[in-house]
Design a protein around this motif. Structure first.
Motif, short mmCIF file in Angstrom:
data_model
loop_
_atom_site.label_atom_id
_atom_site.label_comp_id
_atom_site.label_asym_id
_atom_site.label_seq_id
_atom_site.Cartn_x
_atom_site.Cartn_y
_atom_site.Cartn_z
N ALA A 340 88.71 -24.53 65.11
CA ALA A 340 87.41 -24.16 66.68
C ALA A 340 86.57 -23.39 66.48
O ALA A 340 86.79 -22.64 65.48
N GLU A 341 85.77 -23.52 67.31
CA GLU A 341 84.35 -23.14 67.35
C GLU A 341 83.70 -22.73 68.28
O GLU A 341 83.63 -23.91 69.23
N SER A 342 83.31 -21.85 69.21
CA SER A 342 82.38 -21.66 69.77
C SER A 342 80.75 -21.69 69.32
O SER A 342 80.42 -21.23 68.46
N LEU A 343 79.61 -22.78 70.32
CA LEU A 343 78.52 -22.97 69.52
C LEU A 343 77.49 -21.67 70.04
O LEU A 343 76.42 -21.38 69.58
N THR A 344 78.20 -20.46 70.75
CA THR A 344 77.62 -19.14 71.81
C THR A 344 78.33 -18.32 70.24
O THR A 344 77.96 -16.95 71.11
N ASP A 345 78.77 -18.57 69.99
CA ASP A 345 79.66 -17.16 68.65
C ASP A 345 78.24 -16.21 68.16
O ASP A 345 77.70 -17.09 66.70
N ASN A 346 78.47 -15.23 68.08
CA ASN A 346 77.48 -14.66 67.32
C ASN A 346 78.13 -13.62 66.22
O ASN A 346 77.71 -12.44 65.77
N VAL A 347 79.34 -13.72 66.68
CA VAL A 347 79.67 -12.97 65.10
C VAL A 347 79.51 -13.65 63.87
O VAL A 347 79.54 -13.81 63.15
N VAL A 348 81.10 -14.77 63.72
CA VAL A 348 81.39 -16.06 63.22
C VAL A 348 80.41 -17.03 63.87
O VAL A 348 80.53 -17.51 64.35
N LEU A 349 79.29 -16.87 63.13
CA LEU A 349 77.74 -17.99 63.60
C LEU A 349 78.88 -19.88 63.16
O LEU A 349 79.24 -19.71 62.03
N PRO A 350 78.19 -20.19 64.22
CA PRO A 350 78.90 -21.66 64.72
C PRO A 350 78.49 -22.59 63.39
O PRO A 350 79.22 -23.65 62.78
N ASN A 351 77.13 -22.42 62.85
CA ASN A 351 76.69 -22.53 61.83
C ASN A 351 77.45 -22.94 60.26
O ASN A 351 77.45 -23.51 59.36
N THR A 352 78.02 -21.06 60.08
CA THR A 352 78.68 -21.30 58.86
C THR A 352 80.28 -21.65 59.26
O THR A 352 80.89 -22.58 57.99
N THR A 353 80.75 -22.05 60.36
CA THR A 353 82.30 -22.78 60.67
C THR A 353 81.37 -24.56 60.61
O THR A 353 82.40 -25.49 60.12
N ALA A 354 80.37 -25.14 60.66
CA ALA A 354 80.47 -26.56 61.15
C ALA A 354 79.61 -26.34 59.38
O ALA A 354 80.37 -27.56 58.34
N LYS A 355 79.58 -26.05 58.41
CA LYS A 355 79.45 -25.92 56.97
C LYS A 355 81.24 -26.02 56.07
O LYS A 355 81.01 -26.97 55.37
#
Length: 415
Positions: A340-355
């Motif tokens: 799970a991730e938020s597109l507005t997360d500015n700590v663990v950046l969402p593009n890293t979770t997408a990766k």
């Protein structure tokens, strides 16, 4: 004739200024009083957390000591614990943590839900189990809903956080040992009526812990059955995360903790090659601060133009080796996983979770992805808790997970 005396003018504070001074004084007294109370509270816990005289030899997950903790839980009770675990190199150490036990009678062996917390600071007073009301102070109010379902909840502090030693921050092998041995501790806890089925949920740093835990679950806990794993905003792709956060305030939070933790686990690592002078002079003090104070410190330093890293750490070969080794593993197809991730997360950046999701799906992981927006990093775990509980309930009841890897990613994965 006698001279007339001049009238002496007296200066009076403007009423608003006087009120402001009184308010500031009252706030200062309040903060000092609170600080003294907190220090006294922590001092009273020191004997419980002192493990220096405990024999190292003994079963992993063995409960060394426990004591009840007063909470506002409606569906169960809480206990702080000390249990035996292992460091990255396999040497024996001890971790503290919490075990929450449902109040309703167990009709059958209870499932175990192991929680892995995120970055909170490395000072002993930051440890979740050392808070006055652990489930509230640590933002895991959803524990009560799990207790209502009859689940035992265990929550490691990680060895060295609260207990003697240094927390192995973002060292997945050590974190996994602490999480998995907390499952053993829950089973060993008198009155838990816990069975062998368990799940793992971790957030942020804890998402990193959860993925490492689940990857080695079968070999480390062969007598237990992992039914599912949840990783929310997981610090899974460390090279991309560190590279993108290099010049941000976040670097002043994760950087000091990694700089304090990694030399313990990777002897010979050179901090001066990647840290600025300000970073070298302050990383130990910042790492020991709890997260709120560390975040304020980082924001101030960022505004002053101070940098923690003097280069992109992914360009340093020694640090690159660690970042790669501590990048989260993908899970096997027979291990249900929710990310799970938020597109507005500015700590663990969402593009890293997408990766990580992309890499896992390519590897054949049985993965359910859950994306939100307009939810910050800290709030995410609470916002998704109903969905997580429903998803875990399906796993505990033997229902198959339906992967949605075919769902398009809402953001381009980090490079």
């Amino acid at each position: 004739m006698a001279k007339k005396k001049k009238a002496v003018k007296t200066r009076h504070l403007h009423p608003l200024i006087a009120i402001l001074i009184l308010c500031l004084l009252a706030i200062a007294i309040f903060l000092i009083f609170n600080n003294l109370q907190a220090r006294r509270f922590q001092s009273n816990l020191n004997n419980f957390y002192n493990t220096t005289d405990i024999p190292l030899q003994g079963p992993l997950g063995e409960l060394i000591r426990s004591e009840p903790v007063a909470t506002d839980l409606q569906n169960g009770s809480a206990n702080r614990i000390i249990y035996r675990t292992q460091k990255k190199d396999g040497t024996i150490t001890f971790s503290s943590g919490m075990i929450y036990i449902p109040s309703k009678a167990a009709a059958s062996p209870r499932p175990i839900m192991a929680w892995a917390h995120g970055t909170i600071g490395m000072g002993d007073s930051c440890a979740p189990s050392r808070q006055k009301v652990p489930n509230v102070n640590n933002g895991i109010t959803w524990v009560d809903s799990m207790l209502e379902k009859g689940w035992v909840v265990t929550a490691t502090d990680y060895a060295g956080l609260g207990t003697p030693g240094t927390e192995a921050y973002l060292v997945g092998q050590a974190e996994a040992n602490d999480v998995l041995n907390s499952v053993r501790a829950a089973k060993n806890f008198n009155g838990s009526d816990a069975g062998n089925d368990y799940a793992v949920w971790g957030h942020s740093q804890g998402g990193h812990s959860a993925l490492f835990s689940s990857a080695r679950a079968r070999s480390y806990l062969p007598d237990f059955k992992l039914v599912g794993t949840v990783a929310s905003a997981p610090a899974a792709e460390l090279p991309s995360l560190f590279s993108q956060q290099e010049n941000t305030a976040v670097a002043w939070i994760i950087g000091p903790e990694a700089s304090l933790s990694w030399p313990d686990n990777y002897p010979g690592i050179n901090l001066s090659s990647v840290l600025t002078k300000q970073g070298l002079n302050s990383y130990k003090g910042i790492a020991e601060k709890c997260i709120n104070q560390a975040a304020i410190d980082g924001l101030i330093r960022q505004r002053l133009g101070q940098k923690f890293f003097n280069e992109d750490v992914s360009n340093n070969s020694a640090w690159q080796t660690i970042l790669n080794e501590q990048t989260a593993p993908t899970l096997a197809p027979n291990q249900p996983l929710m990310v799970a991730e938020s597109l507005t997360d500015n700590v663990v950046l969402p593009n890293t979770t997408a990766k990580y999701i992309q890499r896992s799906c390519q590897a054949g992981s049985n993965l359910t992805q859950l994306w939100l927006t307009n939810v910050n990093h800290i709030a995410l775990q609470s916002v998704i808790s109903p969905s997580v509980i429903n998803w875990l309930d399906d796993r505990f009841n033997g229902r198959p997970n339906i992967s949605n890897c075919n769902q398009p990613l809402p953001i381009a994965p980090a490079q």
